[in-house]
Motif scaffolding. Structure first.
Motif, PDB file in Angstrom:
ATOM      1  N   PRO A 129     -10.984  23.345 -92.887  1.00  0.00           N
ATOM      2  CA  PRO A 129     -11.636  22.741 -94.058  1.00  0.00           C
ATOM      3  C   PRO A 129     -12.344  23.817 -94.864  1.00  0.00           C
ATOM      4  CG  PRO A 129     -12.791  22.155 -92.021  1.00  0.00           C
ATOM      5  CD  PRO A 129     -11.573  22.926 -91.614  1.00  0.00           C
ATOM      6  N   LYS A 130     -12.745  23.445 -96.103  1.00  0.00           N
ATOM      7  CA  LYS A 130     -13.404  24.425 -96.981  1.00  0.00           C
ATOM      8  C   LYS A 130     -14.914  24.388 -96.792  1.00  0.00           C
ATOM      9  CE  LYS A 130     -12.108  23.149-101.106  1.00  0.00           C
ATOM     10  NZ  LYS A 130     -11.761  23.050-102.517  1.00  0.00           N
ATOM     11  N   TYR A 131     -15.527  25.560 -96.673  1.00  0.00           N
ATOM     12  CA  TYR A 131     -16.991  25.636 -96.684  1.00  0.00           C
ATOM     13  C   TYR A 131     -17.449  25.503 -98.126  1.00  0.00           C
ATOM     14  CZ  TYR A 131     -21.708  27.502 -96.398  1.00  0.00           C
ATOM     15  OH  TYR A 131     -23.055  27.647 -96.506  1.00  0.00           O
ATOM     16  N   THR A 132     -18.416  24.605 -98.367  1.00  0.00           N
ATOM     17  CA  THR A 132     -18.792  24.288 -99.756  1.00  0.00           C
ATOM     18  C   THR A 132     -19.848  25.221-100.338  1.00  0.00           C
ATOM     19  OG1 THR A 132     -20.507  22.808 -98.941  1.00  0.00           O
ATOM     20  CG2 THR A 132     -18.359  21.802 -99.424  1.00  0.00           C
ATOM     21  N   GLY A 133     -20.379  26.142 -99.492  1.00  0.00           N
ATOM     22  CA  GLY A 133     -21.458  26.999 -99.980  1.00  0.00           C
ATOM     23  C   GLY A 133     -22.827  26.364 -99.762  1.00  0.00           C
ATOM     24  N   TYR A 134     -22.869  25.269 -99.037  1.00  0.00           N
ATOM     25  CA  TYR A 134     -24.132  24.591 -98.716  1.00  0.00           C
ATOM     26  C   TYR A 134     -24.235  24.342 -97.217  1.00  0.00           C
ATOM     27  CZ  TYR A 134     -25.397  23.639-103.532  1.00  0.00           C
ATOM     28  OH  TYR A 134     -25.778  23.783-104.839  1.00  0.00           O
ATOM     29  N   VAL A 135     -25.462  24.389 -96.716  1.00  0.00           N
ATOM     30  CA  VAL A 135     -25.726  23.985 -95.329  1.00  0.00           C
ATOM     31  C   VAL A 135     -26.648  22.770 -95.338  1.00  0.00           C
ATOM     32  CG1 VAL A 135     -25.472  26.303 -94.348  1.00  0.00           C
ATOM     33  CG2 VAL A 135     -27.723  25.549 -95.177  1.00  0.00           C
TER      34      VAL A 135
END
Ligand SMILES: Cc1cc2nc3c(=O)[nH]c(=O)nc-3n(C[C@H](O)[C@H](O)[C@H](O)COP(=O)(O)OP(=O)(O)OC[C@H]3O[C@@H](n4cnc5c(N)ncnc54)[C@H](O)[C@@H]3O)c2cc1C
Length: 381
Positions: free
Chosen positions: A175-181
Motif C-alpha cells: 500500500p501507499k504511505y500517505t505522508g501522515y502518521v
C-alpha cells in the motif's frame, strides 16, 4: 440433491466477522479462516455510526454494543489554539430519532469480541493463515501455512490491507504511505488533570489534528488518535513506539485540552496512514474482496471499518438477490452497489475535511444497506 456452495471467508476482522454472521443467518454454507490463534482485545477506539448499527441490529448485537459504548451528544470540531467550537454535529438522541439507530464510540476490541462471539463456533477456524489460492475454475483450493488445504466454491477476501486475495487477483504491491502518521493512546480519564473533555472532539489545525473520545459507556477510558505529517515511513514496520516528548513537540502551542491528554498519556504508539488507489476490479473468477482488502483508506472519516461492514452486508444481500448459481452476476451486482460509496468515503477521508464545518452528514450516517435501492451493474458504469 445439490450441495449448497461452500463459501470461505478469509480473515475474521470486523468485515469478515460481520460477513460470516450475516451469511450464516441467511442460510449460506460459510466458514471463516483467521490467521490469529484466537480472539485478542486489539486496537483502540472506533466510531460506530447509525449506518453500521443497522447491520449490528441484523446480527443481533446492537443492544450489547449500545450498553458497552459511549453515546456522544455531539461531534465537536475545535480550533487547535483557541479551543473555539468550529462545528457541532448532533449525535446522541438526534441520531436515534433522525437515522433510526444510535451513534457510539467504543473500544475496537470490545466491538470485535461481540462480532466474533456472534459466529457459531463450527463456522470459525483460528490459526489458519492463508498462503496460496488456486482458483481452478470449478473449485478453489486454499492452502494454509500449517500445510492444510480446504476447498471452497466462493472465496471472500476480508483479509485487510495486505490481503493475499488482492495479491492473487492483482499481483503483490505494498500500500501507499500517505505522508501522515497517527499516534494512538488509550488511558483512564482519572489520570487527566485540569480539563473537562467533551464526549467526542476533533482538534484541528491546518496540517494536523487530534481526535478524542471515550471508548466505554462508563466514560472511564479516553482515547486519542492523531494525523501528523511525517515525510517517510519504514514499510517493514506496522507501528513503532512514540513518547510524550514526541507528542509535545508535534502539538507544541496547542490548547490546554490537548496538553492535558498528552500529560496523562501512559503509552503512545505511532502508525503509518496507508491507502491504495481504487482497484481496477473487486472480483474475478470465484474470488471477491471487501473492506480494507479492496479500499483501504486514511481513518479521517472514522468510516474504514464501517465500509468493510457495509460491504459485507451488501455482498450477502446480492448473494440472496442474484443467487449463487451465477456468482459472477452476484459479484457484479455487489460492486455496482458499493464502489461509488466506498470511493467517495475514501476520497473524503483522504482530504480530511469530514465534519470540520457544520456540514450535513446524512449521506453517510443515513445509509441503510438493507433498504437502499439496488442499481444494476449496467446502470452503474
Ligand atoms: C489509526 C486508525 C484509526 C481508525 N479508526 C476507525 C474508526 O473510528 N472507525 C472505523 O470505521 N474505522 C477505523 N479505522 C479503520 C479500520 O480499522 C479498518 O478500516 C478496518 O479494520 C478494516 O476492516 P477489515 O475487516 O477490512 O480488515 P481488518 O480489520 O484488518 O481484518 C483483516 C483480518 O484478516 C486477517 N488476515 C490477514 N491476512 C490473513 C491471511 N493470510 N490468512 C488468514 N487471515 C488473515 C487478519 O488477522 C485480520 O483479522 C481506523 C484505522 C486506523 C489505522
Amino acid at each position: 440433491m445439490q450441495k449448497s456452495p461452500r463459501i470461505a471467508v478469509i480473515g475474521a476482522g470486523l468485515g469478515g466477522a460481520a460477513a460470516t454472521s450475516l451469511l450464516d443467518k441467511a442460510g449460506f454454507n460459510v466458514r471463516v479462516y483467521e490467521q490469529a490463534p484466537g480472539f485478542a482485545r486489539l486496537g483502540a477506539g472506533i466510531h460506530v455510526g447509525p449506518n453500521v448499527m443497522k447491520v449490528m441490529e441484523r446480527i443481533g448485537i446492537a443492544d450489547a454494543l449500545n450498553s458497552t459504548g459511549c453515546h456522544p451528544d455531539y461531534w465537536y470540531s475545535r480550533d487547535w489554539k483557541t479551543g473555539e467550537v468550529i462545528a457541532q454535529i448532533p449525535l446522541g438522541d438526534y441520531a436515534l430519532s433522525h437515522y433510526g439507530s444510535s451513534y457510539l464510540t467504543v473500544h475496537r476490541g470490545d466491538f470485535h469480541e461481540l462480532l466474533v462471539k456472534a459466529i457459531p463456533s463450527d463456522r470459525l477456524a483460528f490459526n489458519k493463515k492463508l498462503s496460496k489460492i488456486d482458483d481452478r475454475g470449478d473449485v478453489v483450493m486454499l492452502h494454509f501455512t500449517d500445510g492444510s488445504t480446504e476447498e471452497a466454491d466462493i472465496v471472500i477476501g476480508a483479509d485487510g490491507i495486505n490481503s493475499k486475495v488482492r495479491d492473487t487477483l492483482l499481483g503483490e504491491a505494498l500500500p501507499k504511505y500517505t505522508g501522515y502518521v497517527g499516534h494512538r493512546a488509550v488511558f483512564p480519564i482519572s489520570s487527566v488533570r485540569d480539563f473537562q473533555h467533551d464526549m467526542c472532539t476533533k482538534w484541528w489545525s491546518d496540517d494536523r489534528h487530534m481526535m478524542v473520545y471515550f471508548v466505554t459507556g462508563k466514560k472511564d477510558e479516553i482515547y486519542y488518535v492523531t494525523g501528523v505529517p511525517e515525510e517517510t515511513w519504514d514499510m517493514s514496520k506496522s507501528w513503532v513506539p512514540s513518547s510524550k516528548d514526541e507528542m509535545r513537540a508535534a502539538f507544541d502551542g496547542w490548547h490546554q485540552g490537548v496538553q492535558s491528554l498528552i500529560d496523562a498519556t501512559q503509552e503512545v504508539t505511532k502508525w503509518p496512514l496507508l491507502e491504495r488507489d481504487p482497484l481496477p476490479l473487486w472480483s474475478r473468477g470465484r474470488l471477491v474482496m471487501l473492506g480494507d482488502a479492496c479500499h483501504p483508506m486514511k481513518p479521517h472519516m472514522a468510516q474504514g471499518a464501517a465500509m468493510a461492514i457495509e460491504d459485507a452486508a451488501m455482498l450477502v444481500r446480492c448473494f440472496s438477490e442474484a443467487g449463487l448459481d451465477d456468482h459472477a452476476a452476484a459479484f457484479a451486482l455487489y460492486e455496482a452497489n458499493r464502489a461509488e460509496r466506498a470511493g467517495r468515503v475514501q476520497l473524503v477521508s483522504h482530504n480530511n475535511t469530514w465534519l470540520r464545518t457544520n456540514e450535513n452528514p446524512d449521506w453517510c450516517f443515513g445509509y441503510d444497506v438493507f433498504n437502499v435501492p439496488l442499481v444494476s451493474p449496467a446502470a452503474s458504469v
